[in-house]
Design a protein around this motif. Structure first.
Motif, PDB file in Angstrom:
ATOM      1  N   ILE A   1       0.850  -1.190   0.000  1.00 41.33           N
ATOM      2  CA  ILE A   1       0.000   0.000   0.000  1.00 41.33           C
ATOM      3  C   ILE A   1       0.883   1.237   0.000  1.00 41.33           C
ATOM      4  O   ILE A   1       1.728   1.406   0.879  1.00 41.33           O
ATOM      5  CB  ILE A   1      -0.908   0.034   1.240  1.00 41.33           C
ATOM      6  N   LYS A   2       0.694   2.096  -0.992  1.00 40.52           N
ATOM      7  CA  LYS A   2       1.374   3.395  -1.001  1.00 40.52           C
ATOM      8  C   LYS A   2       0.427   4.423  -0.387  1.00 40.52           C
ATOM      9  O   LYS A   2      -0.661   4.681  -0.895  1.00 40.52           O
ATOM     10  CB  LYS A   2       1.747   3.797  -2.428  1.00 40.52           C
ATOM     11  N   LEU A   3       0.865   5.015   0.716  1.00 39.24           N
ATOM     12  CA  LEU A   3       0.057   5.990   1.448  1.00 39.24           C
ATOM     13  C   LEU A   3       0.597   7.385   1.196  1.00 39.24           C
ATOM     14  O   LEU A   3       1.791   7.642   1.357  1.00 39.24           O
ATOM     15  CB  LEU A   3       0.098   5.675   2.943  1.00 39.24           C
ATOM     16  N   GLY A   4      -0.306   8.285   0.828  1.00 40.86           N
ATOM     17  CA  GLY A   4       0.092   9.673   0.647  1.00 40.86           C
ATOM     18  C   GLY A   4      -1.131  10.547   0.643  1.00 40.86           C
ATOM     19  O   GLY A   4      -2.259  10.093   0.889  1.00 40.86           O
ATOM     20  N   GLY A   5      -0.944  11.820   0.371  1.00 35.67           N
ATOM     21  CA  GLY A   5      -2.057  12.737   0.225  1.00 35.67           C
ATOM     22  C   GLY A   5      -2.883  12.900   1.481  1.00 35.67           C
ATOM     23  O   GLY A   5      -2.382  12.926   2.605  1.00 35.67           O
ATOM     24  N   HIS A   6      -4.208  12.974   1.278  1.00 33.04           N
ATOM     25  CA  HIS A   6      -5.138  13.287   2.356  1.00 33.04           C
ATOM     26  C   HIS A   6      -5.068  12.275   3.489  1.00 33.04           C
ATOM     27  O   HIS A   6      -5.275  12.620   4.654  1.00 33.04           O
ATOM     28  CB  HIS A   6      -6.560  13.348   1.807  1.00 33.04           C
ATOM     29  N   ALA A   7      -4.801  11.008   3.157  1.00 34.21           N
ATOM     30  CA  ALA A   7      -4.783   9.958   4.175  1.00 34.21           C
ATOM     31  C   ALA A   7      -3.702  10.198   5.227  1.00 34.21           C
ATOM     32  O   ALA A   7      -3.730   9.592   6.303  1.00 34.21           O
ATOM     33  CB  ALA A   7      -4.584   8.591   3.529  1.00 34.21           C
ATOM     34  N   MET A   8      -2.743  11.075   4.916  1.00 35.80           N
ATOM     35  CA  MET A   8      -1.712  11.418   5.885  1.00 35.80           C
ATOM     36  C   MET A   8      -1.943  12.805   6.486  1.00 35.80           C
ATOM     37  O   MET A   8      -1.152  13.264   7.298  1.00 35.80           O
ATOM     38  CB  MET A   8      -0.333  11.394   5.216  1.00 35.80           C
TER      39      MET A   8
ATOM     40  N   VAL B   1       3.479  -1.219   4.011  1.00 34.63           N
ATOM     41  CA  VAL B   1       3.092   0.181   3.821  1.00 34.63           C
ATOM     42  C   VAL B   1       4.316   0.978   3.364  1.00 34.63           C
ATOM     43  O   VAL B   1       5.375   0.927   3.996  1.00 34.63           O
ATOM     44  CB  VAL B   1       2.530   0.784   5.117  1.00 34.63           C
ATOM     45  N   VAL B   2       4.161   1.699   2.262  1.00 33.67           N
ATOM     46  CA  VAL B   2       5.163   2.657   1.798  1.00 33.67           C
ATOM     47  C   VAL B   2       4.514   4.035   1.870  1.00 33.67           C
ATOM     48  O   VAL B   2       3.390   4.211   1.397  1.00 33.67           O
ATOM     49  CB  VAL B   2       5.601   2.364   0.352  1.00 33.67           C
ATOM     50  N   HIS B   3       5.195   4.996   2.476  1.00 33.56           N
ATOM     51  CA  HIS B   3       4.585   6.322   2.628  1.00 33.56           C
ATOM     52  C   HIS B   3       5.375   7.389   1.903  1.00 33.56           C
ATOM     53  O   HIS B   3       6.564   7.236   1.620  1.00 33.56           O
ATOM     54  CB  HIS B   3       4.461   6.695   4.112  1.00 33.56           C
ATOM     55  N   GLY B   4       4.688   8.476   1.607  1.00 37.40           N
ATOM     56  CA  GLY B   4       5.328   9.663   1.070  1.00 37.40           C
ATOM     57  C   GLY B   4       5.559  10.678   2.177  1.00 37.40           C
ATOM     58  O   GLY B   4       5.733  10.317   3.330  1.00 37.40           O
ATOM     59  N   GLY B   5       5.516  11.957   1.812  1.00 36.62           N
ATOM     60  CA  GLY B   5       5.743  13.000   2.813  1.00 36.62           C
ATOM     61  C   GLY B   5       6.101  14.335   2.207  1.00 36.62           C
ATOM     62  O   GLY B   5       6.667  15.195   2.886  1.00 36.62           O
ATOM     63  N   GLY B   6       5.732  14.547   0.930  1.00 38.53           N
ATOM     64  CA  GLY B   6       6.097  15.783   0.250  1.00 38.53           C
ATOM     65  C   GLY B   6       5.681  17.054   0.971  1.00 38.53           C
ATOM     66  O   GLY B   6       6.502  17.962   1.171  1.00 38.53           O
ATOM     67  N   PRO B   7       4.408  17.193   1.398  1.00 31.22           N
ATOM     68  CA  PRO B   7       4.003  18.429   2.090  1.00 31.22           C
ATOM     69  C   PRO B   7       4.776  18.670   3.375  1.00 31.22           C
ATOM     70  O   PRO B   7       5.112  19.813   3.706  1.00 31.22           O
ATOM     71  CB  PRO B   7       2.514  18.184   2.380  1.00 31.22           C
ATOM     72  N   MET B   8       5.078  17.606   4.119  1.00 32.88           N
ATOM     73  CA  MET B   8       5.839  17.758   5.358  1.00 32.88           C
ATOM     74  C   MET B   8       7.273  18.207   5.062  1.00 32.88           C
ATOM     75  O   MET B   8       7.849  19.024   5.780  1.00 32.88           O
ATOM     76  CB  MET B   8       5.868  16.437   6.132  1.00 32.88           C
ATOM     77  N   ILE B   9       7.840  17.689   3.977  1.00 34.43           N
ATOM     78  CA  ILE B   9       9.188  18.110   3.577  1.00 34.43           C
ATOM     79  C   ILE B   9       9.180  19.588   3.202  1.00 34.43           C
ATOM     80  O   ILE B   9      10.058  20.357   3.613  1.00 34.43           O
ATOM     81  CB  ILE B   9       9.690  17.244   2.403  1.00 34.43           C
TER      82      ILE B   9
END
Length: 284
Positions: free
Chosen positions: A29-36, A61-69
């Motif tokens: 599962i790639k988690l990103g966007g609103h779900a985070m 689970v693989v996550h992103g984090g662009g907005p936090m970066i």
């Protein structure tokens, strides 16, 4: 008897064949966007992942984090340079990326899963040589493309009934740290594990046709055609290309679905109608 209780019992009963179908299966599962984006969304997602593990699936689970970066770079007043619209990841930026992804975001997600009763283990592609990278483009700095994926540690964690939570970082061949696109990492890991499903959670309902209707099922051979005629455009292009690459590596099917919808993963896996756009070979 309370009608809500009856409806809940009926839903659980209808889910049984799907739970049996996926018992022992690996789902990435790639988690990103609103779900985070909120604590409640994170808790809801964590609860769903723990349920998957509880009924016998092997979630990764693989996550992103662009907005936090972006937020952290702004706080530290680190200015970014862009080449053709893409951020250049210099050493200072890379240090922030690693701090946010492996520290802030990964820890938050591990904690959310643990609070729901799961046994989550946080790691990045740097751990146990999980992902070895080549540099994507020298002009973009420390941005990598997976070259070799060794999923041994993930299989070991599943054998221990743990849920791997992976930050999208990798090691270069000379020991450098590279930032990697989260969808790309999820696809590479799903391929290495021969996953049954790759779920790409995004902020739209799925792949839409030109009238705005979600395409609930797409044959892989149709995707280049849909890109060529402009039906698939913008940020959906790399997601569908990730889907094709993952399936070429052995993933049975890929779903692009709306991570904003409550229990999106459970709806996809354990109900008749599913959720989002399912990409798989047509059934004969």
């Amino acid at each position: 008897m309370n009608r809500d209780w009856i409806a809940t019992a009926k839903t659980l009963s209808q889910a049984l064949p799907y739970m049996q179908r996926y018992a022992g299966a690996t789902v990435v599962i790639k988690l990103g966007g609103h779900a985070m984006g909120s604590d409640e969304a994170m808790r809801s997602f964590a609860r769903d992942v723990v349920l998957m593990r509880q009924v016998g699936l092997n979630p990764v689970v693989v996550h992103g984090g662009g907005p936090m970066i972006n937020n952290m770079l702004a706080k530290l007043d680190i200015q970014s340079e862009f080449v053709n619209g893409k951020r250049v990841t210099d050493q200072a930026t890379m240090d922030v990326v690693e701090m946010v992804l492996s520290g802030q975001v990964n820890n938050r997600l591990v904690q959310a899963i643990s609070e729901e009763g799961g046994k989550a283990v946080g790691l990045s592609g740097k751990d146990a040589n999980l992902i070895i990278c080549d540099q994507t483009d020298p002009s973009l700095g420390f941005v990598g493309t997976p070259a070799d994926v060794d999923p041994t540690i993930l299989r070991d964690l599943h054998a221990a009934h743990a849920i791997p939570v992976i930050a999208p970082l990798g090691l270069g061949r000379n020991g450098e740290t590279f930032n990697i696109n989260g969808d790309t990492v999820a696809g590479a890991i799903a391929g290495a594990l021969n996953a049954d499903r790759l779920l790409l959670l995004t902020d739209v309902e799925g792949v839409k046709d030109k009238s705005g209707k979600v395409l609930t099922e797409i044959a892989p051979t149709k995707i280049p055609e849909l890109i060529a005629d402009g039906t698939i455009a913008g940020g959906m292009i790399p997601k569908t290309e990730t889907a094709l690459a993952a399936m070429k590596d052995g993933v049975r099917a890929v779903v692009i679905l709306d991570g904003r919808a409550p229990n999106a993963c459970l709806l996809e896996l354990f109900t008749d109608h599913g959720a989002g756009s399912l990409i798989r070979e047509p059934r004969s």
